[in-house]
Motif scaffolding. Structure first.
Motif, PDB file in Angstrom:
ATOM      1  N   PHE A   1       0.843  -1.199   0.000  1.00 26.69           N
ATOM      2  CA  PHE A   1       0.000   0.000   0.000  1.00 26.69           C
ATOM      3  C   PHE A   1       0.876   1.247   0.000  1.00 26.69           C
ATOM      4  O   PHE A   1       0.648   2.173  -0.761  1.00 26.69           O
ATOM      5  CB  PHE A   1      -0.927   0.007   1.221  1.00 26.69           C
ATOM      6  CG  PHE A   1      -1.573   1.342   1.450  1.00 26.69           C
ATOM      7  CD1 PHE A   1      -2.672   1.732   0.696  1.00 26.69           C
ATOM      8  CD2 PHE A   1      -1.068   2.234   2.399  1.00 26.69           C
ATOM      9  CE1 PHE A   1      -3.262   2.981   0.890  1.00 26.69           C
ATOM     10  CE2 PHE A   1      -1.657   3.473   2.597  1.00 26.69           C
ATOM     11  CZ  PHE A   1      -2.751   3.851   1.839  1.00 26.69           C
ATOM     12  N   TYR A   2       1.892   1.273   0.870  1.00 26.16           N
ATOM     13  CA  TYR A   2       2.769   2.443   0.969  1.00 26.16           C
ATOM     14  C   TYR A   2       3.557   2.653  -0.323  1.00 26.16           C
ATOM     15  O   TYR A   2       3.684   3.770  -0.815  1.00 26.16           O
ATOM     16  CB  TYR A   2       3.743   2.300   2.146  1.00 26.16           C
ATOM     17  CG  TYR A   2       3.064   2.252   3.480  1.00 26.16           C
ATOM     18  CD1 TYR A   2       2.363   3.356   3.967  1.00 26.16           C
ATOM     19  CD2 TYR A   2       3.121   1.120   4.272  1.00 26.16           C
ATOM     20  CE1 TYR A   2       1.733   3.315   5.195  1.00 26.16           C
ATOM     21  CE2 TYR A   2       2.502   1.072   5.505  1.00 26.16           C
ATOM     22  CZ  TYR A   2       1.808   2.171   5.960  1.00 26.16           C
ATOM     23  OH  TYR A   2       1.184   2.129   7.177  1.00 26.16           O
ATOM     24  N   LYS A   3       4.061   1.574  -0.834  1.00 24.73           N
ATOM     25  CA  LYS A   3       4.842   1.634  -2.076  1.00 24.73           C
ATOM     26  C   LYS A   3       3.971   2.148  -3.228  1.00 24.73           C
ATOM     27  O   LYS A   3       4.364   3.065  -3.954  1.00 24.73           O
ATOM     28  CB  LYS A   3       5.394   0.247  -2.392  1.00 24.73           C
ATOM     29  CG  LYS A   3       6.292   0.183  -3.590  1.00 24.73           C
ATOM     30  CD  LYS A   3       6.840  -1.238  -3.735  1.00 24.73           C
ATOM     31  CE  LYS A   3       7.835  -1.323  -4.847  1.00 24.73           C
ATOM     32  NZ  LYS A   3       8.448  -2.662  -4.909  1.00 24.73           N
ATOM     33  N   ASP A   4       2.810   1.560  -3.390  1.00 23.05           N
ATOM     34  CA  ASP A   4       1.902   1.961  -4.467  1.00 23.05           C
ATOM     35  C   ASP A   4       1.435   3.407  -4.299  1.00 23.05           C
ATOM     36  O   ASP A   4       1.351   4.158  -5.260  1.00 23.05           O
ATOM     37  CB  ASP A   4       0.684   1.037  -4.526  1.00 23.05           C
ATOM     38  CG  ASP A   4       1.043  -0.363  -4.977  1.00 23.05           C
ATOM     39  OD1 ASP A   4       2.129  -0.550  -5.564  1.00 23.05           O
ATOM     40  OD2 ASP A   4       0.241  -1.285  -4.716  1.00 23.05           O
ATOM     41  N   LYS A   5       1.133   3.775  -3.064  1.00 24.25           N
ATOM     42  CA  LYS A   5       0.662   5.136  -2.794  1.00 24.25           C
ATOM     43  C   LYS A   5       1.760   6.159  -3.094  1.00 24.25           C
ATOM     44  O   LYS A   5       1.493   7.209  -3.685  1.00 24.25           O
ATOM     45  CB  LYS A   5       0.176   5.249  -1.355  1.00 24.25           C
ATOM     46  CG  LYS A   5      -0.567   6.512  -1.037  1.00 24.25           C
ATOM     47  CD  LYS A   5      -1.716   6.807  -1.967  1.00 24.25           C
ATOM     48  CE  LYS A   5      -2.919   5.973  -1.742  1.00 24.25           C
ATOM     49  NZ  LYS A   5      -4.074   6.369  -2.575  1.00 24.25           N
ATOM     50  N   LEU A   6       2.983   5.858  -2.716  1.00 21.53           N
ATOM     51  CA  LEU A   6       4.094   6.774  -3.011  1.00 21.53           C
ATOM     52  C   LEU A   6       4.303   6.935  -4.510  1.00 21.53           C
ATOM     53  O   LEU A   6       4.507   8.048  -5.002  1.00 21.53           O
ATOM     54  CB  LEU A   6       5.387   6.297  -2.351  1.00 21.53           C
ATOM     55  CG  LEU A   6       5.510   6.598  -0.868  1.00 21.53           C
ATOM     56  CD1 LEU A   6       6.695   5.860  -0.268  1.00 21.53           C
ATOM     57  CD2 LEU A   6       5.613   8.091  -0.626  1.00 21.53           C
ATOM     58  N   LYS A   7       4.224   5.841  -5.228  1.00 22.55           N
ATOM     59  CA  LYS A   7       4.366   5.930  -6.691  1.00 22.55           C
ATOM     60  C   LYS A   7       3.231   6.739  -7.300  1.00 22.55           C
ATOM     61  O   LYS A   7       3.449   7.606  -8.148  1.00 22.55           O
ATOM     62  CB  LYS A   7       4.415   4.525  -7.305  1.00 22.55           C
ATOM     63  CG  LYS A   7       5.722   3.829  -7.079  1.00 22.55           C
ATOM     64  CD  LYS A   7       5.738   2.490  -7.770  1.00 22.55           C
ATOM     65  CE  LYS A   7       7.083   1.827  -7.600  1.00 22.55           C
ATOM     66  NZ  LYS A   7       7.223   0.646  -8.435  1.00 22.55           N
ATOM     67  N   GLU A   8       2.024   6.447  -6.882  1.00 20.21           N
ATOM     68  CA  GLU A   8       0.848   7.152  -7.396  1.00 20.21           C
ATOM     69  C   GLU A   8       0.932   8.652  -7.104  1.00 20.21           C
ATOM     70  O   GLU A   8       0.730   9.483  -7.996  1.00 20.21           O
ATOM     71  CB  GLU A   8      -0.411   6.568  -6.761  1.00 20.21           C
ATOM     72  CG  GLU A   8      -1.682   7.295  -7.119  1.00 20.21           C
ATOM     73  CD  GLU A   8      -2.857   6.825  -6.275  1.00 20.21           C
ATOM     74  OE1 GLU A   8      -3.830   7.603  -6.184  1.00 20.21           O
ATOM     75  OE2 GLU A   8      -2.822   5.720  -5.702  1.00 20.21           O
ATOM     76  N   LEU A   9       1.235   9.002  -5.866  1.00 23.66           N
ATOM     77  CA  LEU A   9       1.298  10.414  -5.487  1.00 23.66           C
ATOM     78  C   LEU A   9       2.446  11.138  -6.170  1.00 23.66           C
ATOM     79  O   LEU A   9       2.304  12.299  -6.565  1.00 23.66           O
ATOM     80  CB  LEU A   9       1.430  10.550  -3.970  1.00 23.66           C
ATOM     81  CG  LEU A   9       0.221  10.126  -3.156  1.00 23.66           C
ATOM     82  CD1 LEU A   9       0.576  10.066  -1.677  1.00 23.66           C
ATOM     83  CD2 LEU A   9      -0.954  11.056  -3.394  1.00 23.66           C
TER      84      LEU A   9
ATOM     85  N   PHE B   1      -0.024  17.051  -1.850  1.00 24.89           N
ATOM     86  CA  PHE B   1       0.696  15.849  -2.280  1.00 24.89           C
ATOM     87  C   PHE B   1       2.065  15.753  -1.600  1.00 24.89           C
ATOM     88  O   PHE B   1       2.466  14.679  -1.153  1.00 24.89           O
ATOM     89  CB  PHE B   1       0.862  15.808  -3.802  1.00 24.89           C
ATOM     90  CG  PHE B   1      -0.386  15.428  -4.536  1.00 24.89           C
ATOM     91  CD1 PHE B   1      -1.090  14.289  -4.214  1.00 24.89           C
ATOM     92  CD2 PHE B   1      -0.858  16.213  -5.564  1.00 24.89           C
ATOM     93  CE1 PHE B   1      -2.243  13.930  -4.896  1.00 24.89           C
ATOM     94  CE2 PHE B   1      -2.009  15.872  -6.252  1.00 24.89           C
ATOM     95  CZ  PHE B   1      -2.700  14.727  -5.918  1.00 24.89           C
ATOM     96  N   ILE B   2       2.759  16.859  -1.517  1.00 29.11           N
ATOM     97  CA  ILE B   2       4.072  16.865  -0.861  1.00 29.11           C
ATOM     98  C   ILE B   2       3.932  16.456   0.605  1.00 29.11           C
ATOM     99  O   ILE B   2       4.710  15.643   1.110  1.00 29.11           O
ATOM    100  CB  ILE B   2       4.761  18.235  -1.021  1.00 29.11           C
ATOM    101  CG1 ILE B   2       5.212  18.419  -2.470  1.00 29.11           C
ATOM    102  CG2 ILE B   2       5.944  18.376  -0.053  1.00 29.11           C
ATOM    103  CD1 ILE B   2       5.747  19.799  -2.808  1.00 29.11           C
TER     104      ILE B   2
END
Length: 124
Positions: free
Chosen positions: A35-43, A73-74
């Motif tokens: 979740f964290y990995k995907d969210k960081l990429k998405e954001l 986002f930041i």
């Protein structure tokens, strides 16, 4: 290329460098916390998208709206980075390195957007 364009180009290039560092940093996050990995990429991609939108925007009211989006986002990216540090997926030195880069980008973006807002509002 005028001064404004070169500054914008610098922000986009710095941000792309940040994305590359971030990608390498989150590579080893376990599947259970994707979740964290995907969210960081998405954001991070959405943030690049909004930086590009502001780069091409001339309406100061719209720029003000996008400024809120970019800062949001930041802040979320920063929060997730803290979370993955707490979960021991990144080291403190890596956290400091990546958050320092993010902080630089934040300052550059805010100054750049403030200048665009000021210039555009005076010339409307």
């Amino acid at each position: 290329m005028n001064l404004s364009s070169s500054r914008e180009f610098l922000i986009i290039n710095k941000y792309k460098e940040f994305i590359n560092i971030l990608d390498n940093l989150i590579e080893n996050i376990p599947k259970k916390d994707y979740f964290y990995k995907d969210k960081l990429k998405e954001l991070s991609i959405k943030l690049l998208y909004f930086i590009n939108i502001v780069n091409n925007e001339n309406n100061y009211k719209n720029i003000s709206i996008y400024k809120v989006e970019i800062n949001s986002f930041i802040n979320i990216i920063d929060y997730i980075l803290e979370r993955i540090f707490i979960k021991h997926y990144i080291s403190e030195s890596n956290l400091k390195k990546v958050t320092y880069k993010l902080s630089e980008i934040n300052k550059m973006c805010n100054k750049w957007m403030d200048n665009k807002i000021e210039y555009d509002s005076k010339n409307k």
